[in-house]
Design an enzyme around this catalytic site. Structure first.
Site, PDB file in Angstrom:
ATOM      1  N   GLU A  44       0.847  -1.201   0.000  1.00  0.00           N
ATOM      2  CA  GLU A  44       0.000   0.000   0.000  1.00  0.00           C
ATOM      3  C   GLU A  44       0.881   1.250   0.000  1.00  0.00           C
ATOM      4  OE1 GLU A  44      -2.864   2.426   3.113  1.00  0.00           O
ATOM      5  OE2 GLU A  44      -2.814   0.241   3.250  1.00  0.00           O
ATOM      6  N   ARG A  48       0.235  10.399   0.512  1.00  0.00           N
ATOM      7  CA  ARG A  48       0.614  11.447   1.470  1.00  0.00           C
ATOM      8  C   ARG A  48       1.772  12.304   0.975  1.00  0.00           C
ATOM      9  NH1 ARG A  48       0.535   8.102   7.225  1.00  0.00           N
ATOM     10  NH2 ARG A  48      -1.501   7.090   6.916  1.00  0.00           N
ATOM     11  N   THR A  72      -4.693   5.979   1.905  1.00  0.00           N
ATOM     12  CA  THR A  72      -5.090   7.353   2.240  1.00  0.00           C
ATOM     13  C   THR A  72      -5.857   7.986   1.078  1.00  0.00           C
ATOM     14  OG1 THR A  72      -2.954   7.469   3.423  1.00  0.00           O
ATOM     15  CG2 THR A  72      -4.337   9.416   3.480  1.00  0.00           C
ATOM     16  N   LYS A 132     -11.095  -1.661   6.429  1.00  0.00           N
ATOM     17  CA  LYS A 132      -9.910  -1.320   7.197  1.00  0.00           C
ATOM     18  C   LYS A 132     -10.369  -0.861   8.584  1.00  0.00           C
ATOM     19  CE  LYS A 132      -6.179   2.123   7.277  1.00  0.00           C
ATOM     20  NZ  LYS A 132      -5.405   3.090   6.455  1.00  0.00           N
TER      21      LYS A 132
END
Length: 216
Positions: A44, A48, A72, A132
């Site tokens: 993953e 960011r 994210t 998640k």
């Protein structure tokens, strides 16, 4: 469109999904190769940093044995950009109806984030069973997930947030946990030093956690 996952589910690829914050896209390929060599094919890359999409694109193109995803993911535009770059799964720390619609439209597996019973029930109501759990340690850890399994056994989770090699086996032993997300196998100093051999060793140790968990 990215190719489908070999096992059909992010939760069944490996016991641990490395969560990466890539500052330099040039590091993405050797980093991914080290993780794959250590037995962690699902990777993953969090959105960011400005380098994230280029990192996803590079891994998708140059490391075919890796299953690279985007983390994210906060907006529909990010979902579309990530799949265009080659992401094969999408992960979000939470969800809204608009984001959930975009995740569905992406055509790849996705893990929307939850931290409360109400959020889990709302996703189940919308036909989503894989989620998640974030931030895992702060939101109640293994005790919380164990309590959820009784009334909501149909929900499966990838807990992420504050998990390390000592706490990961406790999560993996739970019947409603398929895998965990973490970054302990990609310490910042090892990435900065481009010590890919150390990262491969840490990845191999993380992959071995499956022996004590439910994910194979």
């Amino acid at each position: 469109m990215p190719s489908p996952l070999p096992a059909g589910s992010v939760l069944d690829l490996a016991p641990v999904v490395p969560v990466l914050v890539v500052e330099d896209a040039a590091d993405a390929v050797p980093l991914a190769r080290a993780l794959v060599a250590g037995g962690l094919p699902a990777i993953e890359v969090t959105l960011r940093t400005p380098a994230a999409l280029d990192a996803i694109r590079a891994v998708a193109e140059e490391v075919p044995e890796a299953v690279v995803g985007a983390g994210t993911v906060l907006t529909p535009a990010q979902a579309a950009d990530s799949t265009a770059a080659g992401a094969r799964f999408l992960v979000s720390p939470g969800w809204t109806d608009a984001l959930l619609e975009a995740l569905r439209a992406s055509g790849v597996p996705f893990l929307p984030g939850v931290s409360t019973v109400c959020e889990v029930m709302a996703l189940l109501e919308r036909g989503v069973r894989e989620m998640k759990f974030f931030p895992a340690q702060a939101a109640g850890g293994t005790a919380y997930l164990r309590a959820l399994h009784g009334p909501l056994p149909q929900a499966r989770f990838c807990p992420t947030g504050g998990i390390g090699p000592d706490s990961a086996p406790g999560y993996l032993a739970l019947p409603n946990v398929g895998c965990v997300g973490g970054s302990w196998m990609v310490p910042a100093d090892a990435v900065a030093a481009r010590d890919w051999a150390r990262i491969e060793r840490l990845a191999r140790a993380a992959a071995a956690l499956s022996a004590g968990g439910t994910c194979r």
